[in-house]
Scaffold this active site. Structure first.
Site, PDB file in Angstrom:
ATOM      1  N   LYS A 118       0.943  -1.140  -0.041  1.00  0.00           N
ATOM      2  CA  LYS A 118       0.187  -0.345   0.447  1.00  0.00           C
ATOM      3  C   LYS A 118       0.582   1.102   0.023  1.00  0.00           C
ATOM      4  O   LYS A 118       0.464   2.301  -0.262  1.00  0.00           O
ATOM      5  CB  LYS A 118      -1.087   0.411   1.395  1.00  0.00           C
ATOM      6  CG  LYS A 118      -2.400  -1.490   1.534  1.00  0.00           C
ATOM      7  CD  LYS A 118      -3.433  -0.458   1.692  1.00  0.00           C
ATOM      8  CE  LYS A 118      -4.465  -1.638   1.932  1.00  0.00           C
ATOM      9  NZ  LYS A 118      -5.173  -0.857   2.734  1.00  0.00           N
ATOM     10  N   LYS A 201      -4.879 -10.356  -7.255  1.00  0.00           N
ATOM     11  CA  LYS A 201      -6.706 -10.738  -6.416  1.00  0.00           C
ATOM     12  C   LYS A 201      -7.469  -9.656  -6.629  1.00  0.00           C
ATOM     13  O   LYS A 201      -7.505  -8.919  -7.098  1.00  0.00           O
ATOM     14  CB  LYS A 201      -6.057 -10.575  -4.477  1.00  0.00           C
ATOM     15  CG  LYS A 201      -7.258 -10.810  -3.685  1.00  0.00           C
ATOM     16  CD  LYS A 201      -6.039  -9.884  -2.723  1.00  0.00           C
ATOM     17  CE  LYS A 201      -6.398  -8.890  -2.467  1.00  0.00           C
ATOM     18  NZ  LYS A 201      -6.132  -8.274  -1.324  1.00  0.00           N
ATOM     19  N   LYS A 204     -11.151  -4.740  -4.260  1.00  0.00           N
ATOM     20  CA  LYS A 204     -11.693  -2.523  -4.372  1.00  0.00           C
ATOM     21  C   LYS A 204     -11.253  -1.577  -4.929  1.00  0.00           C
ATOM     22  O   LYS A 204     -12.098  -0.847  -5.889  1.00  0.00           O
ATOM     23  CB  LYS A 204     -12.582  -2.093  -3.198  1.00  0.00           C
ATOM     24  CG  LYS A 204     -11.432  -1.803  -2.437  1.00  0.00           C
ATOM     25  CD  LYS A 204     -11.935  -1.446  -0.875  1.00  0.00           C
ATOM     26  CE  LYS A 204     -12.394  -2.575   0.076  1.00  0.00           C
ATOM     27  NZ  LYS A 204     -12.882  -2.704   1.650  1.00  0.00           N
TER      28      LYS A 204
HETATM   29  P1  AMP Z   1     -10.662  -4.913   3.516  1.00  0.00           P
HETATM   30  O1  AMP Z   1     -11.779  -4.764   2.094  1.00  0.00           O
HETATM   31  O2  AMP Z   1      -9.662  -5.404   2.625  1.00  0.00           O
HETATM   32  O3  AMP Z   1     -10.873  -4.923   4.326  1.00  0.00           O
HETATM   33  O4  AMP Z   1     -11.169  -6.851   3.073  1.00  0.00           O
HETATM   34  C1  AMP Z   1     -12.095  -7.584   4.046  1.00  0.00           C
HETATM   35  C2  AMP Z   1     -12.151  -8.477   4.152  1.00  0.00           C
HETATM   36  O5  AMP Z   1     -12.733  -9.364   2.711  1.00  0.00           O
HETATM   37  C3  AMP Z   1     -11.052  -9.392   4.505  1.00  0.00           C
HETATM   38  O6  AMP Z   1     -11.738 -10.373   5.864  1.00  0.00           O
HETATM   39  C4  AMP Z   1     -10.635  -9.847   3.614  1.00  0.00           C
HETATM   40  O7  AMP Z   1      -9.833 -11.029   3.150  1.00  0.00           O
HETATM   41  C5  AMP Z   1     -11.598 -10.412   2.648  1.00  0.00           C
HETATM   42  N1  AMP Z   1     -10.817  -9.882   1.618  1.00  0.00           N
HETATM   43  C6  AMP Z   1     -10.898  -9.465   0.548  1.00  0.00           C
HETATM   44  N2  AMP Z   1     -10.169  -9.284  -0.924  1.00  0.00           N
HETATM   45  C7  AMP Z   1     -10.483 -10.532  -1.179  1.00  0.00           C
HETATM   46  C8  AMP Z   1     -10.628 -12.072  -1.853  1.00  0.00           C
HETATM   47  N3  AMP Z   1     -10.503 -11.369  -3.240  1.00  0.00           N
HETATM   48  N4  AMP Z   1     -11.575 -13.207  -2.012  1.00  0.00           N
HETATM   49  C9  AMP Z   1     -11.184 -13.393  -0.541  1.00  0.00           C
HETATM   50  N5  AMP Z   1     -11.127 -12.584   0.585  1.00  0.00           N
HETATM   51  C10 AMP Z   1     -11.241 -11.051   0.262  1.00  0.00           C
END
Ligand code: AMP
Ligand code: TRP
Length: 342
Positions: A118, A201, A204
């Site tokens: 990041k 991956k 968002k």
């Molecule tokens: P974040 O949006 O980064 O706060 O992620 C929120 C949750 O979603 C966390 O538990 C991440 O590990 C999970 N997560 C985010 N992106 C992915 C992805 N591409 N595949 C699986 N889990 C994800």
């Protein structure tokens, strides 16, 4: 320390930074609902203080927090059975985070790959908060004595750091006060990949909206994104081993398995050998069936923001009732005068 000394309690969090997507749903939200439905105590947090480690426009942050709350509820979380709240309403998180800033070592933090990703090339210009982020995450979890943390694969390293912080605190103060929480990273979709590139991956922050299925997408958009998903020209192999070296095919099979609550083996038994011209419509139907109702329900919930705010305030009060005594005991252990009256 014996794990059994602590009552099972689940905690997890998601950043309200917009664009909830299929990866968040399969890696996190769907798993959150499963834990809730097992009857374990569950707390789920919109981590707004984590979000501001990078710039957030205030109006967008407020909207994203409420939309995330709507996403939680639309994904099956019941505000009566799970404690749903936003992090900034419970001051104990930041108070505990300071304690953990003093437990965690610089060297531990410098190893965090998410910070490196990041912060990018210009790490000198990253916020101090972005560097300290995992200590706040440890505080989120440990201020509730949570024992289990459902997350996607990308959070594994942060959870190891949380465990290290708990172990060091217990060791330094000669107590068995914090549980050593277990990551729960299970199922076929712990790392959902981009629909445009099987080696990155689903995220968002990907500039291409075609790379992800948003939980706010309608049925037509979901079907279109799956139809256009990148694949190779070969049909699906007849066995799981044949998915080796075919990341896009593997990703679509994983998504199918997770959405259908099947194992990858079961999906291959059903769809092995089919060309993508047959498999993609199957997947599109399934995804529309599972995701479109969530987006409809989110839109409905977003019609009544005061109800969402009421749910978050109620969740915050219930969260505080658990967090406050644990923070007070932490202060007492450390020798903070007056901690009893905090
Ligand atoms: P974040 O949006 O980064 O706060 O992620 C929120 C949750 O979603 C966390 O538990 C991440 O590990 C999970 N997560 C985010 N992106 C992915 C992805 N591409 N595949 C699986 N889990 C994800
Ligand atoms: N760091 C997590 C993410 O980016 C979000 C998070 C913050 C979290 N606090 C947490 C996850 C506590 C689990 C438990 O996805």
């Amino acid at each position: 320390m014996t794990e059994a000394a602590f009552t099972p309690r689940v905690f997890s969090g998601i950043q309200p930074s917009g664009n909830l997507h299929l990866g968040n749903y399969l890696g996190a939200l769907k798993r959150f609902a499963e834990a809730q439905n097992k009857g374990i105590q569950t707390l789920y947090c919109m981590v707004d203080l984590h979000a501001i480690t990078v710039w957030q426009d205030p109006a967008d942050l407020a909207r994203a927090t409420r939309e995330l709350a709507a996403g939680f509820i639309a994904s099956g979380l019941d505000p009566a059975r799970s404690i749903l709240f936003n992090q900034s309403q419970v001051a104990e998180h930041t108070q505990m985070a300071w304690v953990f800033n003093c437990v965690a070592r610089m060297g531990w933090m410098q190893r965090m790959t998410q910070f490196k990703d990041k912060a990018g090339k210009n790490a000198q210009n990253a916020s101090l908060g972005l560097f300290a982020y995992p200590a706040l995450m440890a505080a989120d979890i440990l201020t509730y004595h949570a024992t289990h943390v459902p997350v996607g694969e990308d959070q594994k390293q942060h959870l190891e750091l949380t465990r290290d912080i708990a172990i060091k605190f217990n060791h330094d103060y000669g107590v068995e006060f914090f549980p050593i929480p277990e990551p729960v990273i299970e199922g076929a979709a712990t790392r959902v990949m981009s629909l445009r590139d099987g080696s990155s991956k689903m995220s968002k922050s990907d500039p291409s909206d075609m790379s992800r299925i948003n939980l706010t997408d309608d049925a037509d958009t979901i079907a279109k994104k799956i139809r256009k998903a990148k694949t190779d020209p070969e049909p699906l192999p007849s066995e799981v081993a044949g998915l080796e070296g075919r990341p896009e095919a593997r990703n679509l099979v994983n998504i199918y398995a997770a959405l259908a609550d099947m194992t990858v083996d079961q999906v291959m038994a059903e769809a092995g050998g089919k060309p993508f011209s047959e498999f993609k419509p199957m997947l599109a139907d399934l995804a529309v069936d599972r995701i479109a109702p969530i987006s409809t329900e989110m839109a409905r919930l977003m019609q009544d923001l005061s109800e969402i705010d009421r749910i978050l305030a109620d969740g915050a009060a219930r969260a505080r009732a658990i967090a406050a005594p644990i923070l007070r005991q932490t202060y007492e252990i450390m020798g903070m005068v007056g901690a009893r009256e905090v």
